[in-house]
Structures are given as C-alpha cells and as structure tokens.
Design an enzyme around this catalytic site. Sequence first.
Site, PDB file in Angstrom:
ATOM      1  N   GLU A  75      10.153   0.783  10.424  1.00  0.00           N
ATOM      2  CA  GLU A  75      11.201   1.796  10.254  1.00  0.00           C
ATOM      3  C   GLU A  75      10.515   3.138  10.492  1.00  0.00           C
ATOM      4  O   GLU A  75       9.685   3.562   9.698  1.00  0.00           O
ATOM      5  CB  GLU A  75      11.810   1.694   8.857  1.00  0.00           C
ATOM      6  N   GLU A 133      10.147  14.770  15.900  1.00  0.00           N
ATOM      7  CA  GLU A 133      10.519  14.766  14.488  1.00  0.00           C
ATOM      8  C   GLU A 133       9.653  15.778  13.755  1.00  0.00           C
ATOM      9  O   GLU A 133       8.429  15.655  13.743  1.00  0.00           O
ATOM     10  CB  GLU A 133      10.308  13.370  13.901  1.00  0.00           C
ATOM     11  N   LYS A 174       0.836  -1.207   0.000  1.00  0.00           N
ATOM     12  CA  LYS A 174       0.000   0.000   0.000  1.00  0.00           C
ATOM     13  C   LYS A 174       0.867   1.251   0.000  1.00  0.00           C
ATOM     14  O   LYS A 174       1.560   1.526   0.983  1.00  0.00           O
ATOM     15  CB  LYS A 174      -0.921   0.049   1.223  1.00  0.00           C
ATOM     16  N   GLY A 223       3.262   3.688  13.683  1.00  0.00           N
ATOM     17  CA  GLY A 223       3.956   2.444  14.058  1.00  0.00           C
ATOM     18  C   GLY A 223       3.298   1.788  15.266  1.00  0.00           C
ATOM     19  O   GLY A 223       3.109   0.564  15.309  1.00  0.00           O
ATOM     20  N   CYS A 246      13.511  10.389   6.926  1.00  0.00           N
ATOM     21  CA  CYS A 246      13.504   9.874   8.304  1.00  0.00           C
ATOM     22  C   CYS A 246      14.876  10.026   8.957  1.00  0.00           C
ATOM     23  O   CYS A 246      14.974  10.264  10.152  1.00  0.00           O
ATOM     24  CB  CYS A 246      12.994   8.444   8.368  1.00  0.00           C
TER      25      CYS A 246
HETATM   26  P1  ADP Z   1       1.839  10.710   7.954  1.00  0.00           P
HETATM   27  O1  ADP Z   1       1.233  10.928   9.298  1.00  0.00           O
HETATM   28  O2  ADP Z   1       2.905  11.666   7.651  1.00  0.00           O
HETATM   29  O3  ADP Z   1       0.854  10.596   6.810  1.00  0.00           O
HETATM   30  P2  ADP Z   1       2.025   7.882   8.410  1.00  0.00           P
HETATM   31  O4  ADP Z   1       3.081   7.200   9.146  1.00  0.00           O
HETATM   32  O5  ADP Z   1       0.690   7.965   9.056  1.00  0.00           O
HETATM   33  O6  ADP Z   1       2.570   9.305   8.013  1.00  0.00           O
HETATM   34  O7  ADP Z   1       1.837   7.206   6.971  1.00  0.00           O
HETATM   35  C1  ADP Z   1       2.682   6.239   6.415  1.00  0.00           C
HETATM   36  C2  ADP Z   1       1.854   5.141   5.778  1.00  0.00           C
HETATM   37  O8  ADP Z   1       1.051   4.539   6.792  1.00  0.00           O
HETATM   38  C3  ADP Z   1       0.879   5.588   4.701  1.00  0.00           C
HETATM   39  O9  ADP Z   1       0.836   4.588   3.691  1.00  0.00           O
HETATM   40  C4  ADP Z   1      -0.444   5.653   5.438  1.00  0.00           C
HETATM   41  O10 ADP Z   1      -1.555   5.470   4.598  1.00  0.00           O
HETATM   42  C5  ADP Z   1      -0.295   4.485   6.383  1.00  0.00           C
HETATM   43  N1  ADP Z   1      -1.156   4.543   7.591  1.00  0.00           N
HETATM   44  C6  ADP Z   1      -1.604   5.624   8.250  1.00  0.00           C
HETATM   45  N2  ADP Z   1      -2.345   5.278   9.312  1.00  0.00           N
HETATM   46  C7  ADP Z   1      -2.376   3.917   9.350  1.00  0.00           C
HETATM   47  C8  ADP Z   1      -2.946   2.939  10.228  1.00  0.00           C
HETATM   48  N3  ADP Z   1      -3.671   3.291  11.290  1.00  0.00           N
HETATM   49  N4  ADP Z   1      -2.730   1.646   9.938  1.00  0.00           N
HETATM   50  C9  ADP Z   1      -1.989   1.266   8.893  1.00  0.00           C
HETATM   51  N5  ADP Z   1      -1.422   2.134   8.032  1.00  0.00           N
HETATM   52  C10 ADP Z   1      -1.602   3.451   8.253  1.00  0.00           C
END
Ligand code: ADP
Length: 503
Positions: free
Chosen positions: A269, A404, A194, A252, A303
């Site tokens: 990561e 961050e 994804k 995460g 990162c």
């Molecule tokens: P940001 O907050 O900067 O958008 P994220 O760490 O939330 O960064 O996003 C990184 C990836 O994680 C993206 O592909 C996003 O769609 C996905 N993502 C965001 N929230 C969730 C969640 N609750 N579970 C799984 N994937 C997620």
Amino acid sequence: MNAPYNPGLLDQLQLRYAGGTAKMLIGGEWMEAASGETFETINPSTGKLIGHVASAGETDIDRAVAAARAAFEGPWAKVKPDERTRLLLKLAELIEANGEELALLETLDVGRPIQFSRMLDVQGAVSQLRYNAGWASKIMGETAEISAPGEWLSYVLREPIGVCAQIVPWNFPLVMAVGKLAPALAAGCTVVLKPAEQTPLSTLRLGELVMEAGFPEGVVNIVTGLGRTAGAALAAHRDVDKVAFTGSTVTGKAIIEASKTNFKRVQLELGGKSPTYIFADADLSKAIPAAAMGIFFNAGQVCAAGSRLFVHEAVADAVLEGVVAMAKGMKVGQTLDASTMIGPLVSAVQRERVTGYIASGRAQGASVLVGGEALSGEGYDGGYFVQPTVLLDTKPDMRVRKEEIFGPVLCAMRFGDDADIDALAGRGNETEFGLSASIYTSNISTAHKLARRLKAGTIRINGSGGVDPALPLGGFKASGWGRENGKAGIEAYTELKAVSVAL
Ligand code: ADP
C-alpha cells in the site's frame, strides 16, 4: 474526544521510556538487540528525545522469524477459529481499556493532536480487531465439478499463508499495525511486525497487550529497527512467506526486489496524489471543509490525502476563500492541547522534505495562496511545524503536482464547462498514483460517471471518510499491489490448494 489529558499518566509514560532501552518482543520474550544497538525516538512536537529503542539486526530478525515459524508449525496451527476470534476480541477489549495511554503514546511519538489519537488510532484499532475477529470462522474453501474422465471429488482449501512480515509506516502506527495483524491472525498466520523507526512506542505497548490477551508465544513478534537494516532483512528473509508493506513507493520497489529471494507473496500500500473534484452544483458547506481537511488533517501525512483540488470556475473563488479561511483558522500547535487541529510533521527530515517541495514549486512558477512556511518560535517549542499551504498556478509536470509531498500542501486548479467528464478524469489520472479520489456534486450521473473513469482504489462521493475495515483499501498503478481490509484483506493472508480425489 476533547477531554483534557491526564498529566500524571503522561509523566509516567515519559519516565518509562526515558530510562533504559525499550525492548522488542521475540518468541514471547522482551529483549534488546543481539548487538546491543539502539536508536532514538524523538517527540516531533518539541524535537526532544523520548527514549532509546532496541535496533534489530539480522540476528534478531532471524530469531523473530524462527519464533514465528515455530508458532505457525506448532501451537498456533492447533488453535481453532473460534479461539482465534476470542483472542482478537480480547485484544480489542484491552486496547479499549488502555485507550488513553495508547492515545498519549501516539501523540508523543507521532505528533498527532490528542483528539485525533483518541478517535482515530484507538477506535480505529478496536474496530479493525472486531471486524476481523468474525472472519476467523468464516474462511471457506470451495468444491468444483471437474471434466476429467471418471468420478472425482475436487475441492479447494484456503489455508493460512504462513509467516508474515508486516512493515508499517510512521503516520498511523497503531491503527496500521493492528490493521495488518488482525486479518493475518484471523486467517491463522503468524507475524513479525516492524513499526517505523520514527514511531515504535505504541506498537511495543500493543505487543504487551497481545501477550496479556493470551496469544501463544511467537504468534506475534515485534521487532524495532531501521528500514535499511531490520526492514530489509525481513523483506529478504527466505523463511518469510509473505511481506505486507505500507509506505513510500521508493521503499515499495526495494521490497519487491528483496522479496525475490524466495518469491514470497508481496502486498503493498504505497503513495498517492489523490484528486478532489468540486463541481458548480456541489454543497459547498460540505465540500469546503472536506477539501481543507482532506489535505491538512494529520499535517497531510496521509497516503490518501486529497493533495490536488479541481474546482469549477463558478465556485472556485468561494471554495478557495473557504479553504484559506480554514488554513488560517485551524489551531496548529502543541498536540496535547485538546483544541489543536494540526500537529507537527513527524521529523526534521520530513519538515525539510515538505518545505523543499514548496520551494521547488515556487522555483518552477507556482504561487502561494496561503501558508508556505515552517513555523517556529513561541508555541512551537522546537517542533517540526509547517503552515497549511495552498499552491496556485501549478503545471502537470511540476514536482509539486506529480509527486507525493506527504505534507499539508494542496495544489488547487480550476476547470470550466469546456472540460467534459473524460477530460476531468484524465486530469485526475495524470499522475503515476491511483489510491483515492473525492467528488462533490449534486448530480448523481456526474458523480458515478467520474467514479467509473478514475483509476483509484477508494472513491468518496459527497463525504469524507470511506475508509472502513469492511472496505477494500489499496491502489491502482504505483499506489500498490493487492488490497487490505474486507474479504479481500482476509483472503490476502491465505493460499489456495486444489485437492482432487479419484473416487
Ligand atoms: P519514509 O521514507 O517516509 O521513512 P518508508 O516507506 O521508507 O517511509 O518507511 C516505511 C517503513 O518501511 C518503515 O517501517 C521503514 O523502517 C521501512 N523501510 C524503509 N526502508 C526499507 C527497506 N529498504 N526495506 C524494508 N523496509 C524498509
């Protein structure tokens, strides 16, 4: 890398995504979401719509996981290692052959200056595939002598983990998608990948190239969708054996929670707040550009960005003057211009986040040495630009020092001869993160002593870079779990099985 772009190709790409919905790849078929829902993808250099993309829900995630499972238990299990190598090398060739198109897509969707999309995203993806292709035939088990009575043959198999969910962030969509796919496929796993909702386009094009390369259907599935729906459904899915995630520390934690449904393997990561040290005996002609680019490159959306600078007082004025000169001298602006060094932040949300941090730093007593503002007006065309910024007078408990920011914002601090190696390491280690660190000195003992004391997964001495498909990548502490890349990265897509035969 500095060649002008081809306007005809750009028009073609814009037309392709302007009409209709970009579909996702499930079981070898291109499809819209079962619900018909879509989301928008925006060009961050202009704030304008590029197109609509299928927004996966639970039904689509179920389908994609089922396709990956069928491929894992079926045709893919019979594909020999040397055929996996051939397929990965073929994909590398196709990425190279379509490099300019992929670079343009990355520039449009992410807002990365074209010279860096070409060099980093396209070349980075190709080298990930070439490195990992060789591993397919080099995954080895072990034999062991055991101490039980009688005569035994005991051996340890290293088997592919199974169906892997891979969730990718928006800062380096193509190279991170490929960096996750390549070891999983080399190890014999199948994948549901994804991309981030901000930047799906290069990954969808990658999906076309995966099919053109000849991977059996269902081995690679690409689902586009929102994190809180598609991402969450993938992380919680009971038939996913592993989830590999790169992104924020907050997400995460959500992934760890969601993974509990079936105790799937989790690789993370996450964020960083990485220190750069410049000692009085450093070669400043290297250290100054490295300190500046370490935080301003990709508008700080990295990162491992060097977001905290510790500089010895004997050279601090010269270093800060140099960093300020670079902050003022680098071209910030439209990303299709081959001379642009810094593009926009990925979204309006991210721009507000970064300017919010700068405001909080000011409110807590930090001073702004250079930059500090969002950029708008002529040349910025409605994009999400923020000036390269250096903050002074920060304290360890300020948000700008601890958290961050993921923007072009550097906190600069001085140290004197009274700070020994342990004290300096302590200052570097004072955040919750531990992703990377950079050290500039001509004293090899200082460099290696400090490298040992720092809690960070990647350490660079007297040079930037240091990220390579051959080197493990990941973090200590809140920067993550496990390592990508290198031998550790391949092994992370395998399970061990001990088999004992009483002879
Ligand atoms: P940001 O907050 O900067 O958008 P994220 O760490 O939330 O960064 O996003 C990184 C990836 O994680 C993206 O592909 C996003 O769609 C996905 N993502 C965001 N929230 C969730 C969640 N609750 N579970 C799984 N994937 C997620």
